[in-house]
Design a protein around this motif. Structure first.
Motif, PDB file in Angstrom:
ATOM      1  N   ASP A  60       0.824  -1.207   0.000  1.00  0.00           N
ATOM      2  CA  ASP A  60       0.000   0.000   0.000  1.00  0.00           C
ATOM      3  C   ASP A  60       0.859   1.258   0.000  1.00  0.00           C
ATOM      4  O   ASP A  60       0.509   2.257  -0.639  1.00  0.00           O
ATOM      5  N   TYR A  61       1.962   1.219   0.736  1.00  0.00           N
ATOM      6  CA  TYR A  61       2.879   2.365   0.742  1.00  0.00           C
ATOM      7  C   TYR A  61       3.382   2.650  -0.672  1.00  0.00           C
ATOM      8  O   TYR A  61       3.418   3.803  -1.129  1.00  0.00           O
ATOM      9  N   LEU A  62       3.767   1.610  -1.389  1.00  0.00           N
ATOM     10  CA  LEU A  62       4.237   1.763  -2.763  1.00  0.00           C
ATOM     11  C   LEU A  62       3.140   2.315  -3.661  1.00  0.00           C
ATOM     12  O   LEU A  62       3.346   3.295  -4.387  1.00  0.00           O
ATOM     13  N   PHE A  63       1.956   1.694  -3.627  1.00  0.00           N
ATOM     14  CA  PHE A  63       0.881   2.115  -4.519  1.00  0.00           C
ATOM     15  C   PHE A  63       0.380   3.520  -4.169  1.00  0.00           C
ATOM     16  O   PHE A  63       0.062   4.312  -5.067  1.00  0.00           O
ATOM     17  N   ASP A  64       0.301   3.833  -2.881  1.00  0.00           N
ATOM     18  CA  ASP A  64      -0.126   5.182  -2.484  1.00  0.00           C
ATOM     19  C   ASP A  64       0.865   6.229  -2.977  1.00  0.00           C
ATOM     20  O   ASP A  64       0.470   7.335  -3.368  1.00  0.00           O
ATOM     21  N   THR A  65       2.149   5.891  -2.941  1.00  0.00           N
ATOM     22  CA  THR A  65       3.154   6.835  -3.422  1.00  0.00           C
ATOM     23  C   THR A  65       3.022   7.044  -4.929  1.00  0.00           C
ATOM     24  O   THR A  65       3.070   8.170  -5.423  1.00  0.00           O
ATOM     25  N   ILE A  66       2.846   5.956  -5.665  1.00  0.00           N
ATOM     26  CA  ILE A  66       2.674   6.075  -7.116  1.00  0.00           C
ATOM     27  C   ILE A  66       1.443   6.914  -7.440  1.00  0.00           C
ATOM     28  O   ILE A  66       1.495   7.815  -8.287  1.00  0.00           O
ATOM     29  N   HIS A  67       0.332   6.655  -6.761  1.00  0.00           N
ATOM     30  CA  HIS A  67      -0.886   7.413  -7.021  1.00  0.00           C
ATOM     31  C   HIS A  67      -0.729   8.873  -6.604  1.00  0.00           C
ATOM     32  O   HIS A  67      -1.251   9.776  -7.281  1.00  0.00           O
ATOM     33  N   GLY A  68      -0.025   9.112  -5.504  1.00  0.00           N
ATOM     34  CA  GLY A  68       0.231  10.491  -5.091  1.00  0.00           C
ATOM     35  C   GLY A  68       1.044  11.241  -6.126  1.00  0.00           C
ATOM     36  O   GLY A  68       0.753  12.403  -6.445  1.00  0.00           O
ATOM     37  N   LEU A  69       2.070  10.597  -6.660  1.00  0.00           N
ATOM     38  CA  LEU A  69       2.877  11.219  -7.709  1.00  0.00           C
ATOM     39  C   LEU A  69       2.051  11.464  -8.965  1.00  0.00           C
ATOM     40  O   LEU A  69       2.141  12.533  -9.589  1.00  0.00           O
ATOM     41  N   GLU A  70       1.238  10.487  -9.339  1.00  0.00           N
ATOM     42  CA  GLU A  70       0.424  10.638 -10.544  1.00  0.00           C
ATOM     43  C   GLU A  70      -0.547  11.802 -10.419  1.00  0.00           C
ATOM     44  O   GLU A  70      -0.886  12.448 -11.423  1.00  0.00           O
ATOM     45  N   GLY A  71      -0.989  12.086  -9.190  1.00  0.00           N
ATOM     46  CA  GLY A  71      -1.876  13.221  -8.976  1.00  0.00           C
ATOM     47  C   GLY A  71      -1.241  14.553  -9.322  1.00  0.00           C
ATOM     48  O   GLY A  71      -1.949  15.545  -9.541  1.00  0.00           O
ATOM     49  N   PHE A  72       0.081  14.573  -9.390  1.00  0.00           N
ATOM     50  CA  PHE A  72       0.812  15.785  -9.773  1.00  0.00           C
ATOM     51  C   PHE A  72       1.445  15.646 -11.155  1.00  0.00           C
ATOM     52  O   PHE A  72       2.306  16.437 -11.534  1.00  0.00           O
ATOM     53  N   GLY A  73       1.008  14.616 -11.879  1.00  0.00           N
ATOM     54  CA  GLY A  73       1.539  14.412 -13.219  1.00  0.00           C
ATOM     55  C   GLY A  73       2.949  13.864 -13.249  1.00  0.00           C
ATOM     56  O   GLY A  73       3.662  14.029 -14.247  1.00  0.00           O
ATOM     57  N   ILE A  74       3.366  13.195 -12.184  1.00  0.00           N
ATOM     58  CA  ILE A  74       4.725  12.659 -12.088  1.00  0.00           C
ATOM     59  C   ILE A  74       4.678  11.146 -12.266  1.00  0.00           C
ATOM     60  O   ILE A  74       3.913  10.450 -11.599  1.00  0.00           O
ATOM     61  N   ARG A  75       5.499  10.632 -13.162  1.00  0.00           N
ATOM     62  CA  ARG A  75       5.664   9.197 -13.338  1.00  0.00           C
ATOM     63  C   ARG A  75       7.082   8.813 -12.936  1.00  0.00           C
ATOM     64  O   ARG A  75       8.048   9.412 -13.387  1.00  0.00           O
ATOM     65  N   ASP A  76       7.190   7.819 -12.085  1.00  0.00           N
ATOM     66  CA  ASP A  76       8.486   7.288 -11.679  1.00  0.00           C
ATOM     67  C   ASP A  76       8.578   5.874 -12.240  1.00  0.00           C
ATOM     68  O   ASP A  76       7.947   4.946 -11.720  1.00  0.00           O
ATOM     69  N   ARG A  77       9.327   5.704 -13.314  1.00  0.00           N
ATOM     70  CA  ARG A  77       9.371   4.414 -13.997  1.00  0.00           C
ATOM     71  C   ARG A  77       9.970   3.315 -13.118  1.00  0.00           C
ATOM     72  O   ARG A  77       9.607   2.139 -13.229  1.00  0.00           O
ATOM     73  N   HIS A  78      10.899   3.691 -12.252  1.00  0.00           N
ATOM     74  CA  HIS A  78      11.483   2.729 -11.317  1.00  0.00           C
ATOM     75  C   HIS A  78      10.406   2.168 -10.393  1.00  0.00           C
ATOM     76  O   HIS A  78      10.292   0.941 -10.215  1.00  0.00           O
ATOM     77  N   LEU A  79       9.588   3.048  -9.816  1.00  0.00           N
ATOM     78  CA  LEU A  79       8.513   2.583  -8.949  1.00  0.00           C
ATOM     79  C   LEU A  79       7.478   1.785  -9.737  1.00  0.00           C
ATOM     80  O   LEU A  79       6.930   0.792  -9.232  1.00  0.00           O
TER      81      LEU A  79
END
Length: 235
Positions: A200-219
């Motif tokens: 959940d920590y991983l997915f919440d971080t990815i979704h939080g980043l996506e909310g600002f238009g940020i994609r982290d390909r590593h994550l």
């Protein structure tokens, strides 16, 4: 990227919980060997960081992980920014919050090299010490992070703007040197603790980043590997 398939729980790290020393108590009562900063050491760290700020006025704080989706502090503005010289990495082993002593999890830190896109929060100067004291109660409990000033780059911030960032302390006993994404996914997929699962920590971080238009390909790659593993419901 899909969610983990479970309903997201309300975060335990609320303002009230942080004021009451929830993180310190959680670690102290766990029987973990992680060293704890004293109240005096934590306060000295905060005061020293603020004394070293490049300019007076409002204080910016750089978020790259859970502070994005659960800041728990008051702020007046947030902007998508880039910092250089540091990158987002699962490099901190956690035997308590997102894991157990028998099956520790991994959480994010800023490790040296590369660059990192994240979110900068501007905290009013009049509230900076009070609000940052809550952040220090959350991030600066064991000394696993080193707060430092980093320069922000972004269209929403003036040139020469600096923010506090929690960089990893490579001398911390639970610092983990980067391994393969498969190994990282295996740890994250299996670990869960008082604060919830590493998944959940991983997915919440990815979704939080996506909310600002940020994609982290590593994550994203780690998340795909985690999705291929069965969910551990032990936590």
């Amino acid at each position: 990227m899909e969610a983990s398939g479970t309903k997201r729980r309300e975060p335990l790290l609320t303002r009230e919980a942080l004021r009451e020393g929830f993180v310190h108590k959680m670690i102290a009562n766990s029987g973990s060997a992680l060293p704890l900063l004293t109240d005096q050491e934590r306060q000295a760290s905060l005061e020293g960081t603020l004394a070293a700020r490049p300019s007076a006025g409002d204080v910016w704080l750089f978020a790259y992980g859970s502070l994005i989706w659960n800041p728990a502090f008051h702020y007046v503005e947030k902007q998508t920014v880039l910092i250089r010289g540091w990158h987002r990495q699962f490099c901190l082993s956690t035997p308590i919050g997102r894991g157990t002593p028998d099956r520790p999890g991994l959480v994010l830190g800023l490790d040296r090299g590369g660059s990192c896109r994240g979110v900068a929060f501007r905290i009013a100067a009049s509230e900076a010490e009070t609000e940052l004291e809550l952040v220090w109660r959350r991030e600066m409990v064991t000394g696993a992070y080193v707060p430092r000033w980093v320069e922000l780059q972004g269209s929403g911030v003036p040139a020469g703007t600096y923010a506090i960032a929690f960089t990893i302390n490579r001398r911390a006993p639970n610092y983990v040197r980067p391994t393969s994404e498969a190994d990282t996914a295996r740890v994250i997929g299996d670990a869960s603790g008082i604060l919830g699962s590493c998944r959940d920590y991983l997915f919440d971080t990815i979704h939080g980043l996506e909310g600002f238009g940020i994609r982290d390909r590593h994550l994203d790659r780690i998340a795909r590997l985690v999705h291929e593993r069965p969910t551990n419901n032990s936590g």
